[in-house]
Enzyme design. Structure first.
Site, PDB file in Angstrom:
ATOM      1  CB  CYS A 272      -1.405   1.993   5.923  1.00  0.00           C
ATOM      2  SG  CYS A 272      -1.285   1.036   4.392  1.00  0.00           S
TER       3      CYS A 272
ATOM      4  CD  GLU B  36      -2.183   4.812   2.432  1.00  0.00           C
ATOM      5  OE1 GLU B  36      -3.224   5.405   2.123  1.00  0.00           O
ATOM      6  OE2 GLU B  36      -1.920   3.646   2.049  1.00  0.00           O
TER       7      GLU B  36
ATOM      8  CB  CYS C 187      -5.978  -0.024   5.773  1.00  0.00           C
ATOM      9  SG  CYS C 187      -4.294  -0.655   5.546  1.00  0.00           S
TER      10      CYS C 187
ATOM     11  CG  HIS D 141      -1.901  -1.051   1.312  1.00  0.00           C
ATOM     12  ND1 HIS D 141      -2.888  -1.063   2.269  1.00  0.00           N
ATOM     13  CD2 HIS D 141      -2.089  -2.174   0.569  1.00  0.00           C
ATOM     14  CE1 HIS D 141      -3.642  -2.134   2.111  1.00  0.00           C
ATOM     15  NE2 HIS D 141      -3.168  -2.828   1.074  1.00  0.00           N
TER      16      HIS D 141
END
Length: 164
Positions: free
Chosen positions: A88, A57, A85, A55
């Site tokens: 992250c 992040e 999320c 991801h």
């Protein structure tokens, strides 16, 4: 020169659009130093790297943790197109980044993704992860002035399986 939060979020959104062009999900993050300089730009790379944890992040937090000391990172801001999320948010926490700014909420993202299996959204929000920890991390968002621009990067990307 420092920019406004909306300006940094637009840069993160351009990064998300680049990720989408490369076949990844349309998420983007940037790390901004205390002086306003963009230190890292990262789009989602899960498809490109064949790594579902790639991801934007999490990868930004990982790179930041490798490149900068925690004393510096606590004064940095991670700008991200969507509320991070739990994975992250945990990565940001462990890296020691002191501020998170997001453009669109997790619940708004769910409206866009529907039941698409590529994005099984959590229903807890980043603040719950931060509150469970011991570090002083600030969370700011959403930013309505850029939300529709961010949402546009998701239009026609997700396969909806149920109406929301």
């Amino acid at each position: 020169m420092k920019k406004t939060a909306a300006e940094y979020l637009r840069i993160a959104n351009e990064t998300a659009k680049e990720a989408r062009k490369e076949g990844n999900t349309p998420f983007g993050a940037i790390l901004v130093g205390p002086d306003g300089e963009i230190l890292i730009r990262q789009g989602n790379a899960a498809s490109s790297l064949h790594d579902e944890t790639a991801h934007a992040e999490r990868m930004t937090a990982s790179l930041a943790s490798q490149r900068y000391p925690k004393d510096f990172l606590k004064n940095c801001t991670l700008y991200t197109t969507c509320e991070p999320c739990p994975m992250c948010t945990g990565a940001i926490y462990w890296a020691g980044i002191g501020h998170i700014v997001f453009g669109m909420t997790e619940s708004r993202l769910l409206q866009l993704t529907g039941g698409d299996p590529k994005n099984p959204t959590f229903h807890m929000g980043a603040q719950k992860v931060i509150d469970a920890g011991q570090k002083n991390i600030t969370l700011e968002g959403p930013f309505p002035e850029v939300e529709e621009e961010i949402a546009e990067a998701h239009v026609h990307f997700w396969k909806k399986e149920f109406p929301v």
